[in-house]
Design a protein around this motif. Structure first.
Motif, short mmCIF file in Angstrom:
data_model
loop_
_atom_site.label_atom_id
_atom_site.label_comp_id
_atom_site.label_asym_id
_atom_site.label_seq_id
_atom_site.Cartn_x
_atom_site.Cartn_y
_atom_site.Cartn_z
N ASP A 184 -28.99 -6.00 17.36
CA ASP A 184 -27.90 -5.85 18.33
C ASP A 184 -26.61 -5.24 17.80
O ASP A 184 -25.68 -5.04 18.58
CB ASP A 184 -27.54 -7.24 18.91
CG ASP A 184 -28.71 -7.92 19.57
OD1 ASP A 184 -29.60 -7.22 20.09
OD2 ASP A 184 -28.75 -9.17 19.56
N THR A 185 -26.50 -5.00 16.49
CA THR A 185 -25.23 -4.56 15.94
C THR A 185 -25.41 -3.43 14.93
O THR A 185 -26.53 -3.15 14.49
CB THR A 185 -24.49 -5.71 15.20
OG1 THR A 185 -25.10 -5.92 13.91
CG2 THR A 185 -24.50 -7.01 15.99
N VAL A 186 -24.30 -2.84 14.52
CA VAL A 186 -24.32 -1.89 13.41
C VAL A 186 -23.83 -2.55 12.14
O VAL A 186 -23.59 -1.87 11.14
CB VAL A 186 -23.50 -0.61 13.72
CG1 VAL A 186 -24.14 0.13 14.88
CG2 VAL A 186 -22.05 -0.92 13.97
N ILE A 187 -23.70 -3.86 12.14
CA ILE A 187 -23.34 -4.58 10.91
C ILE A 187 -24.40 -4.33 9.85
O ILE A 187 -24.11 -4.16 8.68
CB ILE A 187 -23.13 -6.08 11.20
CG1 ILE A 187 -21.86 -6.25 12.04
CG2 ILE A 187 -23.07 -6.89 9.92
CD1 ILE A 187 -21.64 -7.65 12.58
N SER A 237 -23.48 -9.42 0.19
CA SER A 237 -23.53 -9.51 1.65
C SER A 237 -23.56 -10.96 2.06
O SER A 237 -23.98 -11.83 1.29
CB SER A 237 -24.78 -8.82 2.20
OG SER A 237 -24.75 -7.44 2.00
N ILE A 238 -23.14 -11.18 3.27
CA ILE A 238 -23.14 -12.53 3.83
C ILE A 238 -23.55 -12.44 5.30
O ILE A 238 -23.13 -11.52 6.00
CB ILE A 238 -21.75 -13.16 3.66
CG1 ILE A 238 -21.75 -14.62 4.03
CG2 ILE A 238 -20.69 -12.41 4.41
CD1 ILE A 238 -20.52 -15.34 3.56
N ARG A 282 -20.17 -18.80 13.24
CA ARG A 282 -19.12 -18.03 12.58
C ARG A 282 -17.75 -18.60 12.90
O ARG A 282 -17.55 -19.25 13.92
CB ARG A 282 -19.19 -16.56 13.02
CG ARG A 282 -20.47 -15.90 12.54
CD ARG A 282 -20.55 -14.47 12.93
NE ARG A 282 -20.61 -14.34 14.39
CZ ARG A 282 -20.77 -13.21 15.03
NH1 ARG A 282 -20.88 -12.10 14.37
NH2 ARG A 282 -20.83 -13.17 16.34
N GLY A 283 -16.80 -18.35 12.00
CA GLY A 283 -15.42 -18.76 12.23
C GLY A 283 -15.09 -20.19 11.88
O GLY A 283 -14.03 -20.69 12.22
N ASN A 284 -15.99 -20.87 11.16
CA ASN A 284 -15.74 -22.27 10.82
C ASN A 284 -15.64 -22.50 9.32
O ASN A 284 -15.68 -23.63 8.85
CB ASN A 284 -16.82 -23.17 11.41
CG ASN A 284 -18.19 -22.89 10.83
OD1 ASN A 284 -18.35 -22.03 9.97
ND2 ASN A 284 -19.18 -23.62 11.29
N GLY A 285 -15.53 -21.43 8.54
CA GLY A 285 -15.40 -21.56 7.10
C GLY A 285 -16.71 -21.47 6.33
O GLY A 285 -16.70 -21.53 5.11
N ALA A 286 -17.82 -21.30 7.02
CA ALA A 286 -19.12 -21.25 6.33
C ALA A 286 -19.21 -20.01 5.44
O ALA A 286 -19.69 -20.09 4.31
CB ALA A 286 -20.26 -21.26 7.35
N GLY A 287 -18.74 -18.88 5.93
CA GLY A 287 -18.77 -17.66 5.12
C GLY A 287 -17.90 -17.79 3.88
O GLY A 287 -18.29 -17.41 2.78
N ARG A 288 -16.73 -18.35 4.06
CA ARG A 288 -15.82 -18.58 2.94
C ARG A 288 -16.48 -19.51 1.90
O ARG A 288 -16.40 -19.26 0.70
CB ARG A 288 -14.52 -19.20 3.45
CG ARG A 288 -13.56 -19.60 2.36
CD ARG A 288 -12.17 -19.85 2.88
NE ARG A 288 -11.52 -18.61 3.25
CZ ARG A 288 -11.09 -17.70 2.38
NH1 ARG A 288 -11.24 -17.90 1.11
NH2 ARG A 288 -10.52 -16.60 2.79
N ALA A 289 -17.14 -20.54 2.36
CA ALA A 289 -17.79 -21.48 1.44
C ALA A 289 -18.91 -20.79 0.65
O ALA A 289 -19.06 -21.02 -0.56
CB ALA A 289 -18.34 -22.68 2.21
N GLU A 314 -13.34 -6.12 11.80
CA GLU A 314 -12.15 -6.78 11.25
C GLU A 314 -12.47 -8.13 10.62
O GLU A 314 -11.85 -8.51 9.64
CB GLU A 314 -11.06 -6.93 12.32
CG GLU A 314 -10.37 -5.62 12.65
CD GLU A 314 -9.78 -4.92 11.42
OE1 GLU A 314 -9.15 -5.59 10.58
OE2 GLU A 314 -9.97 -3.69 11.31
N ALA A 315 -13.44 -8.85 11.16
CA ALA A 315 -13.78 -10.16 10.59
C ALA A 315 -14.29 -10.00 9.16
O ALA A 315 -13.87 -10.73 8.25
CB ALA A 315 -14.80 -10.87 11.46
N SER A 316 -15.17 -9.04 8.95
CA SER A 316 -15.72 -8.83 7.61
C SER A 316 -14.66 -8.28 6.66
O SER A 316 -14.54 -8.73 5.51
CB SER A 316 -16.93 -7.90 7.67
OG SER A 316 -17.54 -7.83 6.40
N LEU A 317 -13.88 -7.31 7.12
CA LEU A 317 -12.80 -6.80 6.28
C LEU A 317 -11.85 -7.94 5.90
O LEU A 317 -11.42 -8.04 4.75
CB LEU A 317 -12.03 -5.69 7.00
CG LEU A 317 -12.77 -4.38 7.21
CD1 LEU A 317 -11.98 -3.47 8.15
CD2 LEU A 317 -13.04 -3.68 5.89
N GLY A 318 -11.56 -8.80 6.85
CA GLY A 318 -10.63 -9.91 6.61
C GLY A 318 -11.12 -10.89 5.57
O GLY A 318 -10.37 -11.28 4.67
#
Length: 179
Positions: free
Chosen positions: A28-31, A91-92, A99-106, A132-136
């Motif tokens: 579904d994405t170009v990610i 990659s993550i 998403r948006g709950n700190g899981a990627g950061r962890a 922007e989420a990934s860049l951020g």
């Protein structure tokens, strides 16, 4: 990290869970620039290959039927030439509902020290833009932008750009790497 989360090294047995998380990013994405979602078996092979020299971590929580994988982060070889052996691509991917709950950061917070311990000096991330989420998240860990490949990937009947970012995993060490 919430106490209900566990981060551990993946095993090939995590192939199905990682493939299920990754599949909507491909479909579904170009990610992801893949055009066909990998099978569970292919994902298990990728995990095994990554673990040999790099790393693959999963974040899980206790679900109704037992442990449930919510996301993963991994590193792979950056390029095949010998002089690149101290650099890796990272990659993550997270379950899209998580998403948006700190899981990627962890996940990244666990991955980067491990890569440094394994002797890697530079982590690189290629990000299809806009994202922007990934860049951020990458900027928040200290990644800096090094360039953008314009119109490099063709997916969904359009060209897409990829911005490359890098992180110095071992900035205090400017010595020659160990062989």
């Amino acid at each position: 990290m919430p106490p209900a989360w566990t981060i551990r090294h993946a095993t090939p047995a995590d192939g199905a869970a990682c493939a299920a998380i990754y599949e909507p990013y491909v479909r579904d994405t170009v990610i992801s620039f893949e055009t066909e979602p990998p099978t569970a078996e292919e994902m298990a092979r990728r995990i095994e290959s990554s673990l040999a020299e790099h790393a693959w971590l999963v974040l899980e929580t206790e679900g109704e039927a037992g442990p449930e994988v919510l996301g993963y982060a991994y590193a792979t070889q950056h390029r095949t030439r010998a002089a690149y052996r101290w650099a890796c691509d990272v990659s993550i991917y997270l379950d899209r509902d998580r998403r948006g709950n700190g899981a990627g950061r962890a996940l990244y917070a666990a991955l980067f020290p491990y890569l440094k311990e394994r002797g890697f000096h530079r982590a690189l991330a290629g990000i299809a833009i806009p994202n922007e989420a990934s860049l951020g998240i990458h900027r928040s860990f200290g990644f800096t932008e090094v360039g953008t490949y314009r119109r490099i990937g063709w997916k969904f009947d359009a060209w897409h750009d990829v911005t490359w970012m890098q992180l110095d995993l071992n900035p205090e060490n400017q010595e020659a790497p160990s062989q």
